[in-house]
Scaffold this active site. Structure first.
Site, PDB file in Angstrom:
ATOM      1  N   LYS A 116       0.803  -1.220   0.000  1.00  0.00           N
ATOM      2  CA  LYS A 116       0.000   0.000   0.000  1.00  0.00           C
ATOM      3  C   LYS A 116       0.841   1.277   0.000  1.00  0.00           C
ATOM      4  O   LYS A 116       0.470   2.275  -0.606  1.00  0.00           O
ATOM      5  CB  LYS A 116      -0.952  -0.009   1.195  1.00  0.00           C
ATOM      6  CG  LYS A 116      -2.084  -1.019   1.075  1.00  0.00           C
ATOM      7  CD  LYS A 116      -2.990  -0.959   2.284  1.00  0.00           C
ATOM      8  CE  LYS A 116      -4.258  -1.775   2.070  1.00  0.00           C
ATOM      9  NZ  LYS A 116      -4.001  -3.187   1.811  1.00  0.00           N
ATOM     10  N   LYS A 158      -2.764   1.259   8.891  1.00  0.00           N
ATOM     11  CA  LYS A 158      -3.019   0.187   7.923  1.00  0.00           C
ATOM     12  C   LYS A 158      -1.728  -0.562   7.633  1.00  0.00           C
ATOM     13  O   LYS A 158      -0.678   0.045   7.395  1.00  0.00           O
ATOM     14  CB  LYS A 158      -3.559   0.759   6.605  1.00  0.00           C
ATOM     15  CG  LYS A 158      -4.919   1.420   6.720  1.00  0.00           C
ATOM     16  CD  LYS A 158      -5.314   2.131   5.435  1.00  0.00           C
ATOM     17  CE  LYS A 158      -5.622   1.169   4.315  1.00  0.00           C
ATOM     18  NZ  LYS A 158      -6.185   1.877   3.132  1.00  0.00           N
ATOM     19  N   GLY A 164      -8.548  -7.137   3.260  1.00  0.00           N
ATOM     20  CA  GLY A 164      -9.632  -7.785   3.963  1.00  0.00           C
ATOM     21  C   GLY A 164      -9.856  -7.293   5.380  1.00  0.00           C
ATOM     22  O   GLY A 164     -10.432  -7.988   6.213  1.00  0.00           O
ATOM     23  N   GLY A 165      -9.385  -6.072   5.672  1.00  0.00           N
ATOM     24  CA  GLY A 165      -9.582  -5.511   7.001  1.00  0.00           C
ATOM     25  C   GLY A 165      -8.565  -5.953   8.036  1.00  0.00           C
ATOM     26  O   GLY A 165      -8.587  -5.483   9.174  1.00  0.00           O
ATOM     27  N   HIS A 208     -17.157   4.054   0.240  1.00  0.00           N
ATOM     28  CA  HIS A 208     -16.198   3.255  -0.523  1.00  0.00           C
ATOM     29  C   HIS A 208     -16.652   3.253  -1.987  1.00  0.00           C
ATOM     30  O   HIS A 208     -17.648   2.639  -2.339  1.00  0.00           O
ATOM     31  CB  HIS A 208     -16.165   1.831   0.034  1.00  0.00           C
ATOM     32  CG  HIS A 208     -15.162   0.942  -0.620  1.00  0.00           C
ATOM     33  ND1 HIS A 208     -14.191   0.276   0.093  1.00  0.00           N
ATOM     34  CD2 HIS A 208     -14.962   0.599  -1.908  1.00  0.00           C
ATOM     35  CE1 HIS A 208     -13.446  -0.441  -0.735  1.00  0.00           C
ATOM     36  NE2 HIS A 208     -13.909  -0.255  -1.957  1.00  0.00           N
ATOM     37  N   HIS A 235     -15.036  -4.373   7.698  1.00  0.00           N
ATOM     38  CA  HIS A 235     -14.244  -4.089   6.496  1.00  0.00           C
ATOM     39  C   HIS A 235     -14.480  -5.093   5.369  1.00  0.00           C
ATOM     40  O   HIS A 235     -13.748  -5.093   4.379  1.00  0.00           O
ATOM     41  CB  HIS A 235     -12.748  -4.010   6.827  1.00  0.00           C
ATOM     42  CG  HIS A 235     -12.420  -3.010   7.884  1.00  0.00           C
ATOM     43  ND1 HIS A 235     -12.522  -1.652   7.674  1.00  0.00           N
ATOM     44  CD2 HIS A 235     -12.008  -3.161   9.169  1.00  0.00           C
ATOM     45  CE1 HIS A 235     -12.171  -1.006   8.777  1.00  0.00           C
ATOM     46  NE2 HIS A 235     -11.859  -1.891   9.696  1.00  0.00           N
ATOM     47  N   GLU A 275      -9.652   1.389  -5.987  1.00  0.00           N
ATOM     48  CA  GLU A 275     -10.538   1.665  -4.860  1.00  0.00           C
ATOM     49  C   GLU A 275     -10.236   3.040  -4.275  1.00  0.00           C
ATOM     50  O   GLU A 275      -9.079   3.404  -4.058  1.00  0.00           O
ATOM     51  CB  GLU A 275     -10.390   0.585  -3.788  1.00  0.00           C
ATOM     52  CG  GLU A 275     -10.750  -0.804  -4.310  1.00  0.00           C
ATOM     53  CD  GLU A 275     -11.039  -1.788  -3.192  1.00  0.00           C
ATOM     54  OE1 GLU A 275     -10.815  -1.438  -2.020  1.00  0.00           O
ATOM     55  OE2 GLU A 275     -11.491  -2.905  -3.497  1.00  0.00           O
ATOM     56  N   ARG A 297      -7.161  -7.940  -9.943  1.00  0.00           N
ATOM     57  CA  ARG A 297      -7.899  -9.161 -10.266  1.00  0.00           C
ATOM     58  C   ARG A 297      -9.344  -8.801 -10.534  1.00  0.00           C
ATOM     59  O   ARG A 297      -9.752  -7.639 -10.403  1.00  0.00           O
ATOM     60  CB  ARG A 297      -7.837 -10.137  -9.093  1.00  0.00           C
ATOM     61  CG  ARG A 297      -8.300  -9.499  -7.782  1.00  0.00           C
ATOM     62  CD  ARG A 297      -8.477 -10.508  -6.681  1.00  0.00           C
ATOM     63  NE  ARG A 297      -8.647  -9.884  -5.376  1.00  0.00           N
ATOM     64  CZ  ARG A 297      -9.768  -9.348  -4.920  1.00  0.00           C
ATOM     65  NH1 ARG A 297     -10.843  -9.321  -5.692  1.00  0.00           N
ATOM     66  NH2 ARG A 297      -9.828  -8.830  -3.705  1.00  0.00           N
TER      67      ARG A 297
END
Length: 623
Positions: A116, A158, A164-165, A208, A235, A275, A297
């Site tokens: 990230k 993060k 996936g949270g 989101h 999440h 996103e 993906r």
């Protein structure tokens, strides 16, 4: 065009890919673990190869076994689906090195977006707006704490390798930062073998928003508009829709253009999703929408994009992987209507959303709308994999039309004995704020108490159970719910037991509600209403258990006796609990059919019993 395709996945996405491949004349190869030997995706494929034991780490996550299966069957290409190895750059490279076609982006693109912090830096360089935060290499507690203080609370921690949270914490105040940081780093280390983190400003009214992008090997990149995935729990996305409610044309143009720039920055090929997190405190505005991450993906929620654009994204994936250009140009793509998807999970909302596993003895998702599933009646929900049973998808001319249709689909779900979140989804869809598009990522958490359905049957369900039971006892066909009128005198009654409560209920002599269905099976009556299932122990004479004759109490199903409340010679009254049977993780109270005396007791606490075994006999008073 690819002639034979191996799908390195399972469940509904494997079935989804197989369907499109078949339509294109592409032969398919499934892979399966021990638990999936008889799974629907195995039955649907042209060939299937066993790749190991049930745990994913010993089967679906072993790239070398999947590549060997492709070689063994002569498959030319591998489609990873989503999850498992779909965003594993090393696996993608191994597929290519084996001389096979990888149906996905280049390994270098996956790698570039895999962390990230580096992905955010790359996006900043490409002119894509990112959330204010800290991406530095200095991971010391003091530096991270200082940066968090400078950003201002609340702040989001993060994991740089997260998803996936996992490895994510919202920190409300400075005093909590260090403890939350350590917790986040421990979880990240355990989940991703990497405990590095980044910091982001917490968005107070977050939505989101994500954009579907598609690239090819000829340098073309297009977007297929946006989706709103704000309804999440822990999440994890629950309900997704396209287009995003409240998105004006100018904002859409800017966010979609930013997504295309992001894809071009990593020379992207195939299907991907950019996103964004939007600060929706003043509605959707381009200057308040920030890049979060890229999923390299196909997404779980891709059907809503297909529904509004008329595009088959799996077909595009196969064509682009075969070297063809993207089938349509940007100006040829447009939005038609509105689509919403709900994720149907095998879980029990009334028990804290605990997963529910086991056989699907009854499985009916109806025929309205678009259903994507990897199971059928008689299959088993395994504890080894994600508990998603199906994706329920509805399209409408307007958002209201799509909501109405999807609520009807979710409310019509009939699944037993596995528990699902169908009623929870129905409640969310029919919530006034959802209908008015008052959305943010805390929507479900904020409204949880009102969205989780009551687990006990109300009076109307008890009445429906009695009506279905009496019809069966009168040797008539159990009716469909719609338009049924019970042709029996109102004095006819039956005694039923549900979750330890016993009632004697008379026939209604009136029509059932259109949303209620049910049937009688052995010594139980099942009722389905608004996405929920209700089980009643039944007996035509009025006991809370099955009876072989006057006063003979039979086991309604195989199980274990966990409590015996009476002894031989005891006087009992009608409806009094005699014992409790545990079966399929549920407790079933067996009750006296009438006032009388226990003349025989065959059951003992801790004993296992078979269906229809005589557990006790009650002799009527006065005999």
């Amino acid at each position: 065009m690819i002639a034979k395709l191996l799908i390195a996945n399972r469940g509904e996405i494997a079935c989804r890919i197989i369907r499109t491949a078949r339509d294109m004349g592409v032969a398919t190869v499934a892979v399966y673990s021990d638990a999936d030997a008889k799974a629907l995706h195995v039955r649907a494929a042209d060939e299937a190869v066993h790749i190991g034991p049930s745990p994913a780490a010993e089967s679906y996550l072993l790239g070398e076994k999947i590549i060997a299966a492709a070689k063994q069957t002569g498959a030319e290409a591998i489609h990873p689906g989503y999850g498992f190895l779909s965003e594993n750059a090393g696996f993608a490279q191994a597929v290519i090195d084996a001389g096979l076609i990888w149906v996905g982006p280049k390994p270098s693109s996956i790698e570039a977006m895999g962390l990230k912090d580096s992905a955010k830096q790359l996006m900043m360089n490409a002119g894509v707006p990112v959330t204010p935060g800290y991406l530095g290499e200095d991971q010391s507690v003091d530096r991270l704490k200082a940066e968090a203080d400078a950003i201002g609370y609340p702040v989001l921690i993060k994991a740089v390798a997260g998803g996936g949270g996992k490895g994510m914490r919202k920190v409300e105040k400075a005093a909590d930062f260090e403890a939350d940081l350590q917790s986040c780093k421990r979880e990240a280390k355990a989940s991703f073998s990497n405990d590095e983190v980044l910091l982001e400003k917490w968005i107070t009214s977050p939505r989101h928003i994500e954009v579907q992008v598609f690239g090819d090997s000829h340098g073309n990149v297009v977007h297929l508009f946006e989706r709103d995935c704000s309804l999440q729990r822990r999440h994890q996305k629950v309900i997704e829709e396209a287009p995003a409610p409240g998105m004006d044309d100018a904002t859409r143009e800017e966010i979609c253009a930013a997504a295309v720039r992001a894809a071009k920055a990593v020379d992207y090929e195939g299907a991907g999703t950019i996103e964004f997190i939007a600060d929706a405190s003043e509605g959707l505005r381009a200057d308040r929408i920030f890049f979060m991450e890229m999923n390299t993906r196909l997404q779980v929620e891709h059907p809503v994009t297909e529904e509004i654009t008329g595009v088959d994204l799996v077909e595009w994936q196969l064509r682009v992987a075969s070297g063809e250009p993207i089938p349509l140009k940007q100006e040829e793509l447009s939005i038609n209507g509105h689509a919403i998807e709900a994720r149907l999970y095998a879980e029990d909302p009334s028990s804290g959303f605990l997963p529910s596993t086991g056989p699907l003895d009854h499985f009916d998702l109806g025929i309205v709308g678009r259903i994507e599933t990897g199971v059928a009646e008689g299959d088993v929900i395994s504890p080894h994999y994600d508990p998603m049973v199906a994706k329920l998808v509805a399209w409408g001319e307007t958002r209201d039309d799509a909501i109405d249709e999807l609520a009807e689909i979710a409310g019509s779900v009939e699944i037993w004995p596995v528990k699902t979140n169908a009623a929870f989804l129905t409640n969310a869809l029919l919530d006034d704020d959802f209908g008015d598009a008052v959305l943010d990522t805390s929507f479900i958490e904020r409204k949880l108490d009102s969205l989780v359905p009551a687990d006990d049957a109300d009076d109307a369900i008890w009445q429906s159970a009695a009506d279905f039971t009496l019809m069966a006892d009168l040797d008539q066909d159990v009716p469909s719910a719609l338009g049924f009128r019970l042709n029996a005198a109102p004095r006819i009654a039956t005694t039923l037991t549900h979750r330890g409560e016993t009632r004697t209920v008379s026939a209604s002599g009136s029509e059932m509600a259109a949303h209620v269905t049910g049937f009688v099976e052995e010594a139980r009556t099942l009722v389905f209403a608004d996405g929920q299932s209700f089980e009643f122990a039944r007996d035509a004479r009025g006991t809370g258990a099955a009876a072989a004759g006057d006063g003979a109490i039979l086991a309604p199903m195989p199980g274990k006796v966990i409590a015996v409340d009476v002894a031989e010679g005891d006087a009992v009254t009608a409806g009094q609990r005699l014992m409790v049977l545990e079966a399929m993780k549920m407790e079933h109270a067996l009750t006296a059919p009438f006032d009388g005396t226990v003349t025989q007791l065959s059951a003992s606490e801790g004993g296992q019993v078979q269906v229809e075994a005589v557990l006790a006999v009650v002799e009527p008073a006065g005999d």
